[in-house]
Design a protein around this motif. Structure first.
Motif, PDB file in Angstrom:
ATOM      1  N   ILE A 112       0.869  -1.165   0.000  1.00 23.30           N
ATOM      2  CA  ILE A 112       0.000   0.000   0.000  1.00 23.30           C
ATOM      3  C   ILE A 112       0.912   1.222   0.000  1.00 23.30           C
ATOM      4  N   GLU A 113       0.902   1.954  -1.103  1.00 25.53           N
ATOM      5  CA  GLU A 113       1.830   3.079  -1.269  1.00 25.53           C
ATOM      6  C   GLU A 113       1.697   4.118  -0.165  1.00 25.53           C
ATOM      7  N   SER A 114       0.492   4.309   0.366  1.00 26.21           N
ATOM      8  CA  SER A 114       0.291   5.298   1.432  1.00 26.21           C
ATOM      9  C   SER A 114       0.708   4.768   2.807  1.00 26.21           C
ATOM     10  N   ASN A 115       0.962   3.471   2.911  1.00 24.86           N
ATOM     11  CA  ASN A 115       1.383   2.860   4.169  1.00 24.86           C
ATOM     12  C   ASN A 115       2.406   1.753   3.893  1.00 24.86           C
ATOM     13  N   PRO A 116       3.581   2.106   3.349  1.00 24.29           N
ATOM     14  CA  PRO A 116       4.549   1.075   2.954  1.00 24.29           C
ATOM     15  C   PRO A 116       5.092   0.265   4.124  1.00 24.29           C
ATOM     16  N   LYS A 117       5.082   0.821   5.329  1.00 27.61           N
ATOM     17  CA  LYS A 117       5.635   0.114   6.489  1.00 27.61           C
ATOM     18  C   LYS A 117       4.835  -1.143   6.831  1.00 27.61           C
ATOM     19  N   ASP A 118       3.593  -1.218   6.352  1.00 26.24           N
ATOM     20  CA  ASP A 118       2.726  -2.346   6.661  1.00 26.24           C
ATOM     21  C   ASP A 118       3.268  -3.663   6.114  1.00 26.24           C
ATOM     22  N   ASN A 119       3.807  -3.654   4.895  1.00 18.56           N
ATOM     23  CA  ASN A 119       4.253  -4.918   4.296  1.00 18.56           C
ATOM     24  C   ASN A 119       5.689  -4.853   3.769  1.00 18.56           C
ATOM     25  N   LEU A 120       6.471  -3.901   4.238  1.00 13.10           N
ATOM     26  CA  LEU A 120       7.859  -3.821   3.786  1.00 13.10           C
ATOM     27  C   LEU A 120       8.821  -3.910   4.964  1.00 13.10           C
ATOM     28  N   VAL A 121       9.958  -4.515   4.699  1.00 11.24           N
ATOM     29  CA  VAL A 121      11.028  -4.633   5.679  1.00 11.24           C
ATOM     30  C   VAL A 121      12.339  -4.410   4.938  1.00 11.24           C
ATOM     31  N   VAL A 122      13.323  -3.908   5.629  1.00 11.33           N
ATOM     32  CA  VAL A 122      14.644  -3.710   5.039  1.00 11.33           C
ATOM     33  C   VAL A 122      15.525  -4.867   5.468  1.00 11.33           C
ATOM     34  N   ILE A 123      16.109  -5.537   4.491  1.00 13.01           N
ATOM     35  CA  ILE A 123      17.086  -6.586   4.782  1.00 13.01           C
ATOM     36  C   ILE A 123      18.450  -5.926   4.757  1.00 13.01           C
ATOM     37  N   TYR A 124      19.108  -5.992   5.878  1.00 14.47           N
ATOM     38  CA  TYR A 124      20.383  -5.331   6.092  1.00 14.47           C
ATOM     39  C   TYR A 124      21.473  -6.400   6.012  1.00 14.47           C
ATOM     40  N   VAL A 125      22.368  -6.244   5.048  1.00 16.55           N
ATOM     41  CA  VAL A 125      23.444  -7.216   4.856  1.00 16.55           C
ATOM     42  C   VAL A 125      24.768  -6.541   5.184  1.00 16.55           C
ATOM     43  N   SER A 126      25.467  -7.088   6.166  1.00 20.84           N
ATOM     44  CA  SER A 126      26.800  -6.609   6.523  1.00 20.84           C
ATOM     45  C   SER A 126      27.808  -7.496   5.826  1.00 20.84           C
ATOM     46  N   ILE A 127      28.743  -6.877   5.168  1.00 18.11           N
ATOM     47  CA  ILE A 127      29.686  -7.623   4.353  1.00 18.11           C
ATOM     48  C   ILE A 127      31.096  -7.302   4.812  1.00 18.11           C
ATOM     49  N   GLY A 128      31.748  -8.269   5.412  1.00 23.26           N
ATOM     50  CA  GLY A 128      33.120  -8.100   5.855  1.00 23.26           C
ATOM     51  C   GLY A 128      34.078  -8.615   4.804  1.00 23.26           C
ATOM     52  N   SER A 129      35.324  -8.795   5.174  1.00 23.21           N
ATOM     53  CA  SER A 129      36.323  -9.239   4.201  1.00 23.21           C
ATOM     54  C   SER A 129      36.084 -10.663   3.714  1.00 23.21           C
ATOM     55  N   GLU A 130      35.429 -11.486   4.529  1.00 25.92           N
ATOM     56  CA  GLU A 130      35.233 -12.874   4.119  1.00 25.92           C
ATOM     57  C   GLU A 130      33.826 -13.407   4.325  1.00 25.92           C
ATOM     58  N   ASP A 131      32.993 -12.723   5.092  1.00 22.49           N
ATOM     59  CA  ASP A 131      31.685 -13.298   5.365  1.00 22.49           C
ATOM     60  C   ASP A 131      30.560 -12.283   5.225  1.00 22.49           C
ATOM     61  N   LEU A 132      29.355 -12.820   5.113  1.00 22.86           N
ATOM     62  CA  LEU A 132      28.151 -12.020   4.983  1.00 22.86           C
ATOM     63  C   LEU A 132      27.245 -12.310   6.171  1.00 22.86           C
ATOM     64  N   SER A 133      26.598 -11.285   6.692  1.00 19.52           N
ATOM     65  CA  SER A 133      25.572 -11.501   7.705  1.00 19.52           C
ATOM     66  C   SER A 133      24.325 -10.749   7.283  1.00 19.52           C
ATOM     67  N   MET A 134      23.189 -11.279   7.678  1.00 19.99           N
ATOM     68  CA  MET A 134      21.913 -10.747   7.231  1.00 19.99           C
ATOM     69  C   MET A 134      20.976 -10.596   8.406  1.00 19.99           C
ATOM     70  N   SER A 135      20.308  -9.445   8.481  1.00 18.57           N
ATOM     71  CA  SER A 135      19.293  -9.243   9.510  1.00 18.57           C
ATOM     72  C   SER A 135      18.273  -8.228   9.005  1.00 18.57           C
ATOM     73  N   PRO A 136      17.051  -8.322   9.501  1.00 21.59           N
ATOM     74  CA  PRO A 136      16.025  -7.382   9.077  1.00 21.59           C
ATOM     75  C   PRO A 136      16.004  -6.150   9.964  1.00 21.59           C
ATOM     76  N   THR A 137      15.465  -5.095   9.441  1.00 24.21           N
ATOM     77  CA  THR A 137      15.164  -3.923  10.256  1.00 24.21           C
ATOM     78  C   THR A 137      13.865  -3.343   9.734  1.00 24.21           C
ATOM     79  N   ARG A 138      13.092  -2.794  10.618  1.00 23.13           N
ATOM     80  CA  ARG A 138      11.809  -2.219  10.215  1.00 23.13           C
ATOM     81  C   ARG A 138      12.028  -0.995   9.340  1.00 23.13           C
TER      82      ARG A 138
END
Length: 141
Positions: A94-120
């Motif tokens: 819903i364009e007027s309420n994007p927070k309802d069904n959207l989440v940000v996937i936050y990927v941290s990328i170091g020299s050798e590994d990847l980590s993934m976590s969500p944030t609102r």
């Protein structure tokens, strides 16, 4: 599989009410934006061109992107990448309420590994641009 791609996979994806991956999506051309000023995640995505629906990648596409470009992402510089995904891939945005069904996937990328976590999408935390290359990856519009 996310647990094979990401060495540090946060099971708190359940906390964000993410539904199991399941929607088949085509290969998609993406654009990479560098974050050059401090901002919260809502503002970062809001400022990009297009509608909210045009900024979304599926959970599968995020995993595939990280698998395909792993060598380019894991380099000497620390990278923080953010992807916008639907919490439930079967529900509309819903364009007027994007927070309802959207989440940000936050990927941290170091020299050798990847980590993934969500944030609102509504997280008020201000992401600082110092200490890492901060990028947003969205479908090409």
């Amino acid at each position: 599989m996310a647990t094979e791609t990401f060495q540090h996979f946060k099971p708190d994806l359940v906390m964000e009410n993410l539904q199991p991956i399941g929607v088949a999506t085509p290969e998609t051309e993406v654009q990479v934006y560098e974050i050059i000023s401090d901002a919260n995640v809502f503002q970062m995505f809001y400022d990009l061109p297009g509608t909210w629906a045009q900024k979304v990648l599926s959970q599968n596409q995020v995993i595939e992107f990280c698998e395909q470009f792993r060598d380019a992402l894991t380099r000497s510089t620390y990278i923080r990448a953010q992807f916008l995904c639907k919490k439930n891939e079967y529900k509309p945005i819903i364009e007027s309420n994007p927070k309802d069904n959207l989440v940000v996937i936050y990927v941290s990328i170091g020299s050798e590994d990847l980590s993934m976590s969500p944030t609102r999408l509504g997280n008020k935390f201000i992401y600082r641009t110092t200490g890492a290359d901060n990028i947003i990856i969205v479908p090409a519009v």
